[in-house]
Design an enzyme around this catalytic site. Sequence first.
Site, mmCIF file in Angstrom:
data_model
loop_
_atom_site.group_PDB
_atom_site.id
_atom_site.type_symbol
_atom_site.label_atom_id
_atom_site.label_comp_id
_atom_site.label_asym_id
_atom_site.label_seq_id
_atom_site.Cartn_x
_atom_site.Cartn_y
_atom_site.Cartn_z
ATOM 1 N N ALA A 9 0.823 -1.220 0.000
ATOM 2 C CA ALA A 9 0.000 0.000 0.000
ATOM 3 C C ALA A 9 0.851 1.262 0.000
ATOM 4 C CB ALA A 9 -0.915 -0.015 1.223
ATOM 5 N N ARG A 15 -2.545 8.121 -10.654
ATOM 6 C CA ARG A 15 -3.701 8.184 -11.547
ATOM 7 C C ARG A 15 -4.979 8.648 -10.844
ATOM 8 N NH1 ARG A 15 -2.467 2.195 -13.760
ATOM 9 N NH2 ARG A 15 -1.321 2.130 -11.790
ATOM 10 N N GLY A 78 8.593 0.032 -6.856
ATOM 11 C CA GLY A 78 7.762 -1.018 -7.442
ATOM 12 C C GLY A 78 7.316 -2.087 -6.446
ATOM 13 N N ASN A 172 -3.727 -10.890 -14.208
ATOM 14 C CA ASN A 172 -3.197 -11.056 -12.844
ATOM 15 C C ASN A 172 -3.912 -10.110 -11.881
ATOM 16 O OD1 ASN A 172 -1.482 -11.418 -10.607
ATOM 17 N ND2 ASN A 172 -0.046 -9.855 -11.362
ATOM 18 N N LYS A 352 -31.448 17.970 18.905
ATOM 19 C CA LYS A 352 -30.017 17.739 19.176
ATOM 20 C C LYS A 352 -29.823 17.259 20.604
ATOM 21 C CE LYS A 352 -26.773 19.686 21.232
ATOM 22 N NZ LYS A 352 -26.088 20.720 21.982
ATOM 23 N N ALA A 381 -46.023 24.436 17.233
ATOM 24 C CA ALA A 381 -45.177 24.890 16.122
ATOM 25 C C ALA A 381 -44.298 26.057 16.553
ATOM 26 C CB ALA A 381 -46.066 25.324 14.959
ATOM 27 N N SER A 406 -47.903 27.158 20.619
ATOM 28 C CA SER A 406 -46.985 27.514 19.525
ATOM 29 C C SER A 406 -46.118 28.720 19.867
ATOM 30 C CB SER A 406 -47.795 27.846 18.269
ATOM 31 O OG SER A 406 -48.507 26.713 17.880
ATOM 32 N N ARG A 441 -46.967 37.205 28.169
ATOM 33 C CA ARG A 441 -47.288 37.983 26.971
ATOM 34 C C ARG A 441 -47.429 39.435 27.337
ATOM 35 N NH1 ARG A 441 -52.432 34.714 24.907
ATOM 36 N NH2 ARG A 441 -51.312 32.810 24.412
#
Length: 478
Positions: A9, A15, A78, A172, A352, A381, A406, A441
């Site tokens: 390796a 290439r 090689g 081969n 998450k 929502a 929501s 609120r």
Amino acid sequence: MNLCAVILAAGRGKRMRSAKPKVLHELLGRPMLQHTVDTVKKLKPKKLVIVIGNGAGEVKDRIKDKSVSFVTQKKLLGTGNALLEAKKALRDTKGCTIIVLNGDSPLTTPATLKGFLNSHKRGGNDLSLLSFTDGSLSGYGRVLRGKQGNVISIVEDKHATADQRRKCGELNSGAYLMAPSIMKYLDKLKKHRLSGEFYLTDIVGLASKDGKKVRAYICPAEEVMGINNRAELHKATAILNNRTVSRLMQRGVTFIDPSSSIVHPSVRIGMDTVIYPNTCLEGSTSIGRDCVIYPGTRICDSTIGNSVLIKDNTLIESSEVGSGSSIGPSAHLRPQSSIGRNVKIGNFVEVKKSIIGDRTRASHLTYLGDAVIGSNVNIGAGTITCNYNGQKKHITTIESNVFVGSDSQFIAPVKIGRGAYIAAGATITRDVPAGTLAISRVDQKHLMDWIKTPAQKSGGKIKHKKKKPRGGKIADSS
Ligand code: UD1
Ligand code: CA
């Protein structure tokens, strides 16, 4: 028979045209070299040596395996020179048969290697090579046989004559089995004038001339293809994917369009699950029975229960989803999320590092981060857990049976007691006791005549039938 393994390796992999060592390019989630390491380990070699050179540090870092010894090839001279370097590392393994594999041929199966080994043993061969037949391929060494069918030499494609190319369709693979007596020929290899390399393939001619028993074991071409460029990387990936998907189909999984689902070999899927096109199932993912995975979904390193619906364009990373739940469309489960049974995580919801209890619903446009949420909770929502104060992450705890209206925000750390109600639009900064209603609120006000009439804007040029009252009086909504 004692076996030692060597994987070559060290090559440059020119290439590939890449800054990364060729053998680290991935096929379905694992470097190609790792595939070969995993396969050869099934033969239980006494020693496994990898010859590294180009990008040696990177390769060593990536292939973290205690059973592997690395040898560095100083000059990339090689494949013959690469094995010569490995020979020194094998000094303590006298008498071992050596299996040599290329690090750029990751598709060989353990079954083929076992068959190769058995035929080497049964034939009493000194040198065996794994070959294949495919007249259409170029770039591989040609296996030249004598009249009795014995192998006499290998000639590299670029050095083969037109006649040799035409007559010989046996190629081969670059995998060999060698008796200890064969290793001496490594010292006799000659440098090729044109390439400046020592070819391992020349060992075949030397051994054969010396009267050694050299045989070839033919295997399917797709198992031994070498990867030298991006096109071959793509081809090998498609073969491996097809193998994985076919195996799963045999076990009762439906793929609507098998070639457009990318499935890593390590993924497990239960019977009667249906996988739609354009899906990626990766890593250690396990999916149960009777699930439906709709298009555009990617699931990595996650565990999905039975009868789960994963709707279009959903991403699930390192998380768990309990049976009967429905996730998406366009949802994102980030790492360490644990979703209970019969939960609904709907459109554009991001979760998450959170625990979500059974039968809880977060159906639209929500962020739940660092949250611990009980069962049977309704998350309205636009709900957001504000988990980060710029320095630290904090936890939001919402106990079972809570109703969150929501557009609510939870400024963590904060805890909502069991069965509490959070009125829509609330910004919750303090703990809410169980069973209470929390409203936060500002009273609604109306600014009268806030928008001028068209006549006033244009300096009185447009006439209106009715005159609106003047002034900016503030009126209460009540
Ligand atoms: C090689 C064989 C060829 C065979 C083909 C199969 C030789 C001379 N040729 O050709 O007969 O058909 O594999 O895929 O062996 N390597 C080193 N050090 C080096 C050069 C290469 O470790 O100095 C490693 C590479 O990293 C690679 C393997 O050896 O993993 C094969 O080298 P490569 O250059 O790809 O050989 P091929 O030209 O494909
Ligand atoms: Ca190659």
